[in-house]
Enzyme design. Structure first.
Site, PDB file in Angstrom:
ATOM      1  N   LYS A  24       0.859  -1.201   0.000  1.00  0.00           N
ATOM      2  CA  LYS A  24       0.000   0.000   0.000  1.00  0.00           C
ATOM      3  C   LYS A  24       0.890   1.245   0.000  1.00  0.00           C
ATOM      4  CE  LYS A  24      -3.497  -2.801   2.156  1.00  0.00           C
ATOM      5  NZ  LYS A  24      -4.687  -2.911   2.981  1.00  0.00           N
ATOM      6  N   GLU A  76     -11.093 -10.058  -0.955  1.00  0.00           N
ATOM      7  CA  GLU A  76     -10.703  -9.317   0.242  1.00  0.00           C
ATOM      8  C   GLU A  76     -11.947  -8.680   0.863  1.00  0.00           C
ATOM      9  OE1 GLU A  76      -6.237  -8.126  -0.039  1.00  0.00           O
ATOM     10  OE2 GLU A  76      -7.438  -6.559  -0.969  1.00  0.00           O
ATOM     11  N   GLY A 129      -0.385  -5.555   5.750  1.00  0.00           N
ATOM     12  CA  GLY A 129       0.528  -5.185   6.831  1.00  0.00           C
ATOM     13  C   GLY A 129       1.664  -6.176   7.062  1.00  0.00           C
TER      14      GLY A 129
HETATM   15  P1  13P Z   1      -4.038  -6.469   5.614  1.00  0.00           P
HETATM   16  O1  13P Z   1      -3.294  -7.757   5.398  1.00  0.00           O
HETATM   17  O2  13P Z   1      -3.185  -5.399   6.230  1.00  0.00           O
HETATM   18  O3  13P Z   1      -5.335  -6.676   6.300  1.00  0.00           O
HETATM   19  O4  13P Z   1      -4.399  -5.904   4.140  1.00  0.00           O
HETATM   20  C1  13P Z   1      -5.007  -6.745   3.231  1.00  0.00           C
HETATM   21  C2  13P Z   1      -5.016  -6.069   1.924  1.00  0.00           C
HETATM   22  O5  13P Z   1      -5.752  -5.132   1.704  1.00  0.00           O
HETATM   23  C3  13P Z   1      -4.080  -6.560   0.893  1.00  0.00           C
HETATM   24  O6  13P Z   1      -4.356  -5.996  -0.355  1.00  0.00           O
END
Ligand code: 13P
Length: 249
Positions: free
Chosen positions: A11, A163, A230
């Protein structure tokens, strides 16, 4: 059977020390019987690709424009990402759908642009908490899948990531039953649309995947990997997730 894929989505996070961690990943996975990808922010892509070159780690971007070039200040074309060495581009992440108003049609056009540039789109779908509470999950993801995946001959290049929005960055992972139900539905839809080739499209789960829950998630039918947020930022967090998949092939 689809080839397994564990992909990290940084991200809008990371910097010099995060990039340095890629050296550890590259050293740990010189060769692998699964696909492993890391998707850093756009400014880091060239450097990241340089670090992992020669290893089993591939680089992906987090977004691209629908057009091949033109007057779109601040945007990046898929062809440019391919030139940098990217193998994947995430499209339609729920954060982009929310922050930038991306529709299923936009996401399908982006995925097509990625395919046209000979890369693999990781097409993201997933329901909100309100939609889940209203019992609309299967209907919502089926519609997103139908409309966000372009009509293509290059079915073998597609990747789909489920997701659930309420599980992203919250520490609240979907239950095994919830994941199994959605992934089963997505597989059925893919086979319905693309025939036998639909069996080979990797279906990733994303949403609070960690070292402690990855193995259980990977044991679910029609889960072919993970899109990790994360826990992809540090090798010590990401490598156990990759290893959990390696232990299953
Ligand atoms: P997290 O693993 O931080 O929950 O994020 C998931 C995500 O959006 C991966 O694209």
């Amino acid at each position: 059977m689809s080839r397994k894929l564990v992909a990290g989505n940084w991200k809008m996070n990371g910097g010099a020390s995060t990039l340095a961690g890629l050296n550890d990943l590259a050293a740990a996975y010189q060769e692998a019987p699964i696909d492993i990808a890391v998707c850093p922010p756009a400014p880091f892509l060239a450097h990241a690709d340089h670090i992992v070159s020669g290893s089993a780690i591939e680089i992906g971007a987090q977004d691209c424009h629908t057009a091949a070039s033109g007057a779109h200040t601040g945007d990046v074309a898929a062809g440019m990402l391919a030139e940098l060495g990217c193998a994947y581009v995430i499209v339609g992440h729920s954060e982009r759908r929310a922050d930038h108003g991306e529709t299923n049609a936009t996401v399908a056009a982006k995925a097509q642009a990625v395919l046209d540039a000979d890369m693999r789109p990781i097409i993201c779908i997933g329901e909100s908490l309100d939609q889940r509470k209203a019992g609309q999950t299967l209907e919502v993801v089926a519609e997103q899948l139908a409309q966000s995946v372009p009509d293509t001959e290059a079915v073998h290049q597609l990747v789909v990531a489920y997701e659930p929005i309420w599980a992203i960055g919250t520490g609240e992972v979907a239950t095994i039953e919830q994941i199994a139900e959605v992934h089963g539905e997505l597989r059925a839809q893919l086979v319905d649309r693309f025939g036998e080739e639909g069996v080979g499209v990797p279906l990733l789960y994303g949403g609070s995947v960690k070292a402690g829950n990855a193995a259980d998630i990977f044991d679910v039918a029609h889960v072919d990997g993970a899109l990790v947020g994360g826990a992809s930022l540090k090798p010590d967090d990401f490598m156990p997730i990759v290893n959990a998949m390696l232990a299953r092939v």
